[in-house]
Design a protein around this motif. Structure first.
Motif, PDB file in Angstrom:
ATOM      1  N   TYR A 106       8.561  -1.253  -6.525  1.00  0.00           N
ATOM      2  CA  TYR A 106       9.855  -1.783  -6.074  1.00  0.00           C
ATOM      3  C   TYR A 106      10.086  -1.474  -4.604  1.00  0.00           C
ATOM      4  N   TYR A 107       9.820  -0.259  -4.191  1.00  0.00           N
ATOM      5  CA  TYR A 107      10.060   0.158  -2.808  1.00  0.00           C
ATOM      6  C   TYR A 107       9.318  -0.728  -1.814  1.00  0.00           C
ATOM      7  N   LEU A 108       8.104  -1.141  -2.161  1.00  0.00           N
ATOM      8  CA  LEU A 108       7.284  -1.917  -1.239  1.00  0.00           C
ATOM      9  C   LEU A 108       7.479  -3.429  -1.368  1.00  0.00           C
TER      10      LEU A 108
ATOM     11  N   SER B 247       9.112  -4.887   6.037  1.00  0.00           N
ATOM     12  CA  SER B 247       8.919  -3.822   7.028  1.00  0.00           C
ATOM     13  C   SER B 247       8.310  -2.578   6.385  1.00  0.00           C
ATOM     14  N   ARG B 248       8.675  -2.304   5.150  1.00  0.00           N
ATOM     15  CA  ARG B 248       8.079  -1.161   4.452  1.00  0.00           C
ATOM     16  C   ARG B 248       6.586  -1.401   4.216  1.00  0.00           C
ATOM     17  N   MET B 249       6.258  -2.619   3.820  1.00  0.00           N
ATOM     18  CA  MET B 249       4.853  -2.932   3.593  1.00  0.00           C
ATOM     19  C   MET B 249       4.063  -2.794   4.888  1.00  0.00           C
ATOM     20  N   LEU B 250       4.646  -3.241   5.990  1.00  0.00           N
ATOM     21  CA  LEU B 250       3.972  -3.127   7.283  1.00  0.00           C
ATOM     22  C   LEU B 250       3.754  -1.666   7.645  1.00  0.00           C
ATOM     23  N   GLU B 251       4.772  -0.841   7.453  1.00  0.00           N
ATOM     24  CA  GLU B 251       4.647   0.588   7.753  1.00  0.00           C
ATOM     25  C   GLU B 251       3.603   1.239   6.851  1.00  0.00           C
TER      26      GLU B 251
ATOM     27  N   THR C 216       1.099  -3.290 -14.477  1.00  0.00           N
ATOM     28  CA  THR C 216       1.368  -4.039 -13.248  1.00  0.00           C
ATOM     29  C   THR C 216       0.764  -3.235 -12.116  1.00  0.00           C
ATOM     30  N   ILE C 217      -0.010  -3.901 -11.255  1.00  0.00           N
ATOM     31  CA  ILE C 217      -0.750  -3.218 -10.190  1.00  0.00           C
ATOM     32  C   ILE C 217      -0.519  -3.950  -8.878  1.00  0.00           C
ATOM     33  N   LEU C 218      -0.117  -3.215  -7.873  1.00  0.00           N
ATOM     34  CA  LEU C 218       0.036  -3.763  -6.526  1.00  0.00           C
ATOM     35  C   LEU C 218      -1.169  -3.336  -5.701  1.00  0.00           C
TER      36      LEU C 218
END
Length: 380
Positions: free
Chosen positions: A30-32, A4-8, A47-49
């Motif tokens: 971590y949060y996402l 849900s965080r990623m969607l937001e 590390t890269i998101l």
């Protein structure tokens, strides 16, 4: 939760007209995604998101941590890279960052080596900060995060009580640190076993114990040493680094005395305590962050001292989040924020500090750290 965080976050990217975001801050990753405890830049391994507004998310991480990433990361794809093989972590970036797109990044958190490469393949005119988007998302905590805050408060309380009990005439400072670490770890293990299902989350406390005693009391971030404490000395205990339960951080500290307290030191302490009380008198939804700081600073300055630092800060999965209780931060406080609020005064040979963490509620605040503040209760 992470999905849900990623969607937001994707919604926020769309509203900001950012096509793709590169996230490199450990806490934001971590949060996402829920991914943590991978090798960080201290070991030279980025590390890269990568989060596109409308495409699959990609996690680029060292192959040595691939098993952990597979277990924890809520992402669409993981690309593992190995030391010295090909172009390492750079390999996926050109394809992930399409031509003529706006790229979001974290200016203050992106490692220089990564930023240098990104700027070699993307015009800086197409790069925009996503830090404000993530900071705003993380300001208001979810019900789950507020539970973490309350449990972190229990861990902090266990550490403070154990530290208090270990302080004494003839006791070296490091013995206090051992006691606090054991108490915090045991409380965290109890809470993890009772309330959580992530068996990989460690209960062990983090960070070296911040404490100072005697003539070292004015050293704000002094670590526990071999120094032996003596009767009549002040002792400062801080758990702002060690309170790290299930990755949630808080602020919490107290000043004590062994056997008896110097009246001049007590007078300074009472100003510090009054400064925290003044801040708490205005701490509620609808006020600005800087208004809380102003109330704290006024008490200290009216007593003839200079305030030593900002009144406080928001906490969460990072030690420092937005807003900060400091001059210039006009963020309006809202229910669901978690804030560390301090009172402190520093003179040449003594420093008094008292700090706690609070959840902003609909009509005020809820304390999540608890320990006596009256001088009579702080003389051990």
């Amino acid at each position: 939760m992470f999905e849900s965080r990623m969607l937001e976050f994707r919604v926020q990217l769309g509203e900001a007209r950012i096509d793709t975001a590169l996230i490199t801050d450990d806490d934001n990753i971590y949060y996402l995604t829920g991914y943590y405890d991978y090798l960080h830049m201290d070991f030279g391994r980025p590390t890269i998101l990568i989060v596109p507004q409308d495409g699959p998310s990609l996690l680029i991480t060292p192959s040595i941590d691939l098993n952990t990433a597979d277990a924890n990361a809520r992402v669409d794809r993981i690309a593992a890279w190995n030391d010295g093989v090909g172009t390492e972590w750079r390999a996926e970036l050109p394809a992930a960052i399409r031509p003529n797109v706006r790229v979001g990044f974290e200016p203050d958190q992106m490692p220089p080596v990564v930023r240098g490469y990104v700027e070699s393949i993307v015009e800086t005119s197409r790069m925009v900060s996503v830090t404000p988007l993530l900071s705003k998302m993380r300001m208001i905590k979810s019900a789950h995060e507020l539970q973490l805050a309350r449990h972190a408060g229990e861990v902090a309380g266990a550490m403070m009580s154990a530290g208090r009990a270990a302080i004494g005439d003839g006791v070296p400072e490091f013995e206090v640190a051992i006691a606090t670490s054991q108490a915090g770890t045991r409380k965290a293990a109890e809470l993890l076993s009772r309330h959580y299902t992530n068996a990989d989350m460690s209960p062990n406390t983090h960070f070296l114990q911040i404490m100072a005693s005697g003539d070292a009391i004015a050293k704000t971030h002094h670590r526990a040493s071999t120094r032996v404490m003596r009767h009549g000395e002040p002792v400062f205990l801080c758990f702002c680094g060690m309170t790290n339960f299930h990755r949630f951080k808080l602020g919490f500290d107290r000043t004590f005395w062994i056997g008896e307290a110097d009246p001049e030191q007590v007078a300074v302490y009472e100003v510090a305590r009054a400064s925290q009380q003044a801040a708490l008198a205005v701490l509620k939804p609808g006020v600005t962050a800087e208004a809380v700081h102003a109330a704290y600073a006024e008490v200290i300055e009216d007593a003839g001292y200079a305030f030593p630092f900002r009144c406080g800060r928001a906490t969460g999965f990072s030690f420092l989040e937005a807003p900060q209780l400091v001059t210039g931060d006009q963020t309006v406080l809202q229910p669901g924020m978690v804030l560390a609020v301090d009172g402190s005064v520093t003179v040449e040979t003594f420093r008094a500090q008292i700090g706690d963490s609070f959840i902003i509620t609909e009509d005020g605040y809820e304390p999540v750290t608890h320990h006596p503040k009256d001088v009579d209760d702080l003389i051990l």
